[in-house]
Design an enzyme around this catalytic site. Structure first.
Site, PDB file in Angstrom:
ATOM      1  N   ASN A   1       0.855  -1.191   0.000  1.00  0.00           N
ATOM      2  CA  ASN A   1       0.000   0.000   0.000  1.00  0.00           C
ATOM      3  C   ASN A   1       0.892   1.243   0.000  1.00  0.00           C
ATOM      4  O   ASN A   1       1.678   1.443   0.929  1.00  0.00           O
ATOM      5  CB  ASN A   1      -0.905  -0.032   1.246  1.00  0.00           C
ATOM      6  CG  ASN A   1      -1.847   1.149   1.284  1.00  0.00           C
ATOM      7  OD1 ASN A   1      -1.439   2.274   1.044  1.00  0.00           O
ATOM      8  ND2 ASN A   1      -3.099   0.918   1.615  1.00  0.00           N
TER       9      ASN A   1
ATOM     10  N   THR B   1      -8.219   3.813   8.385  1.00  0.00           N
ATOM     11  CA  THR B   1      -9.430   2.997   8.409  1.00  0.00           C
ATOM     12  C   THR B   1      -9.589   2.333   9.778  1.00  0.00           C
ATOM     13  O   THR B   1      -8.696   1.629  10.232  1.00  0.00           O
ATOM     14  CB  THR B   1      -9.339   1.914   7.306  1.00  0.00           C
ATOM     15  OG1 THR B   1      -8.882   2.526   6.112  1.00  0.00           O
ATOM     16  CG2 THR B   1     -10.673   1.269   7.077  1.00  0.00           C
TER      17      THR B   1
ATOM     18  N   ARG C   1      -6.996  12.879   0.612  1.00  0.00           N
ATOM     19  CA  ARG C   1      -5.903  13.362   1.479  1.00  0.00           C
ATOM     20  C   ARG C   1      -4.530  12.836   1.054  1.00  0.00           C
ATOM     21  O   ARG C   1      -3.528  13.418   1.394  1.00  0.00           O
ATOM     22  CB  ARG C   1      -6.176  12.999   2.942  1.00  0.00           C
ATOM     23  CG  ARG C   1      -6.097  11.526   3.217  1.00  0.00           C
ATOM     24  CD  ARG C   1      -6.238  11.232   4.692  1.00  0.00           C
ATOM     25  NE  ARG C   1      -7.597  11.465   5.169  1.00  0.00           N
ATOM     26  CZ  ARG C   1      -8.062  10.950   6.303  1.00  0.00           C
ATOM     27  NH1 ARG C   1      -7.268  10.212   7.062  1.00  0.00           N
ATOM     28  NH2 ARG C   1      -9.293  11.159   6.677  1.00  0.00           N
TER      29      ARG C   1
ATOM     30  N   GLU D   1      -8.619   0.375  -2.962  1.00  0.00           N
ATOM     31  CA  GLU D   1      -9.505   0.411  -1.801  1.00  0.00           C
ATOM     32  C   GLU D   1     -10.418   1.614  -1.940  1.00  0.00           C
ATOM     33  O   GLU D   1      -9.966   2.700  -2.310  1.00  0.00           O
ATOM     34  CB  GLU D   1      -8.702   0.582  -0.508  1.00  0.00           C
ATOM     35  CG  GLU D   1      -7.820  -0.581  -0.172  1.00  0.00           C
ATOM     36  CD  GLU D   1      -6.973  -0.281   1.059  1.00  0.00           C
ATOM     37  OE1 GLU D   1      -7.117   0.789   1.669  1.00  0.00           O
ATOM     38  OE2 GLU D   1      -6.150  -1.129   1.385  1.00  0.00           O
TER      39      GLU D   1
ATOM     40  N   HIS E   1      -5.631   3.585  -1.722  1.00  0.00           N
ATOM     41  CA  HIS E   1      -6.956   3.935  -1.209  1.00  0.00           C
ATOM     42  C   HIS E   1      -7.274   5.349  -1.698  1.00  0.00           C
ATOM     43  O   HIS E   1      -6.625   6.306  -1.278  1.00  0.00           O
ATOM     44  CB  HIS E   1      -6.932   3.876   0.321  1.00  0.00           C
ATOM     45  CG  HIS E   1      -8.264   4.119   0.960  1.00  0.00           C
ATOM     46  ND1 HIS E   1      -8.451   4.014   2.326  1.00  0.00           N
ATOM     47  CD2 HIS E   1      -9.473   4.448   0.444  1.00  0.00           C
ATOM     48  CE1 HIS E   1      -9.718   4.279   2.611  1.00  0.00           C
ATOM     49  NE2 HIS E   1     -10.359   4.571   1.481  1.00  0.00           N
TER      50      HIS E   1
HETATM   51  N1  PXP Z   1      -5.786  -3.047   4.143  1.00  0.00           N
HETATM   52  C1  PXP Z   1      -6.761  -2.117   4.153  1.00  0.00           C
HETATM   53  C2  PXP Z   1      -8.119  -2.506   3.702  1.00  0.00           C
HETATM   54  C3  PXP Z   1      -6.506  -0.793   4.566  1.00  0.00           C
HETATM   55  O1  PXP Z   1      -7.497   0.116   4.571  1.00  0.00           O
HETATM   56  C4  PXP Z   1      -5.191  -0.450   4.930  1.00  0.00           C
HETATM   57  C5  PXP Z   1      -4.876   0.954   5.332  1.00  0.00           C
HETATM   58  O2  PXP Z   1      -5.111   1.827   4.277  1.00  0.00           O
HETATM   59  C6  PXP Z   1      -4.201  -1.442   4.868  1.00  0.00           C
HETATM   60  C7  PXP Z   1      -4.528  -2.736   4.516  1.00  0.00           C
HETATM   61  C8  PXP Z   1      -2.772  -1.149   5.210  1.00  0.00           C
HETATM   62  O3  PXP Z   1      -2.666  -0.813   6.550  1.00  0.00           O
HETATM   63  P1  PXP Z   1      -1.270  -0.287   7.107  1.00  0.00           P
HETATM   64  O4  PXP Z   1      -0.967   1.002   6.427  1.00  0.00           O
HETATM   65  O5  PXP Z   1      -1.502  -0.149   8.575  1.00  0.00           O
HETATM   66  O6  PXP Z   1      -0.247  -1.341   6.778  1.00  0.00           O
END
Ligand code: PXP
Length: 239
Positions: free
Chosen positions: A7, A101, A49, A70, A43
């Site tokens: 991500n 989230t 943002r 996402e 996302h």
């Molecule tokens: N999976 C989903 C569905 C999320 O919304 C997020 C955060 O945007 C992540 C994974 C990744 O989370 P992190 O940034 O805490 O690794």
């Protein structure tokens, strides 16, 4: 072995802090692919943002691995997804005031709106994953919606403050994962996973994909910092 979805939202967070052109999340996606990422996840939040519409459009044209978008179940977001056509859309809950989230999408409470989003995405030929808490009710509702995959929210596991609680939350994820697989859906997990806590989740039976963002971006900033300073020093020349 679980695959890794990287991500890259928080590369865009750094860029948006200055409304500057760099760092470009598109470059980060390419570097993540070079590092072995099996998927790139972004996302597109309603308040924009971090990731911008332009990022998503360019990523759709450049990402060579799976592109996982996402987004909220809101019709406007589903419409963007249907136009851009990522390989997969992961439907997530979204509140403007949250920092990140919080919790999974409640597909029991939002069954009708989720069903409509899934129907439109499937109509556009896009696979759908639902980001939900590892509860039997949520997983049963997801299965009824006919989605391809479920991403179990690992936030409770990640936020556990002691080993006993972490063990309990891991058991919730293991049980949830079994239900997801029994229902014939692909199993993914994510949120709050770090270099310290990821291994037990990656080893859960049948774990297909982990989506990890903040921890990888945070580490990238630090492991690259010395090199970045050396390059700037070299430009300045001898003192
Ligand atoms: N999976 C989903 C569905 C999320 O919304 C997020 C955060 O945007 C992540 C994974 C990744 O989370 P992190 O940034 O805490 O690794």
């Amino acid at each position: 072995m679980a695959t890794l979805g990287v991500n890259i939202d928080h590369v865009a967070t750094i860029r948006q802090a200055r409304r500057a052109p760099e760092p470009d999340p598109v470059w980060a996606a390419a570097l993540a692919e070079l590092g072995g990422a099996d998927a790139i996840t972004v996302h597109l939040r309603e308040d924009r943002r971090h990731i911008q519409d332009r990022d998503l459009e360019v990523l759709r044209r450049t990402v060579q691995v799976k592109l996982n978008l996402e987004g909220a179940i809101a019709p406007a977001m589903v419409e963007i997804a249907c136009l851009v056509k990522p390989d997969q859309v992961t439907l997530v809950p979204e509140r403007r005031e949250e920092i990140t989230t919080e919790g999974g999408l409640d597909v029991v409470v939002h069954r009708v709106a989720t069903q409509e989003a899934v129907r439109r995405l499937h109509g556009a030929g896009i696979a759908v994953s639902l980001f939900i808490d590892p509860s039997p009710e949520q997983i049963a509702a997801a299965a009824e919606l006919g989605v391809e995959a479920v991403e179990l929210h690992t936030g409770c596991y990640a936020n556990a403050t002691n080993a006993a609680e972490q063990g309990l939350r891991l058991t919730d994820l293991a049980r949830g994962g079994e239900l997801v697989r029994q229902a014939g859906m692909a199993l993914a997990a994510g949120h709050g996973l770090t270099y310290r806590n990821v291994v037990p989740v990656a080893r859960l039976e049948g774990m297909g994909e982990l989506n990890i963002g903040h921890s990888i971006v945070a580490r990238a900033v630090l492991v690259g910092f010395t090199q970045a300073v050396k390059e700037m020093k070299a430009l300045l020349g001898p003192v």
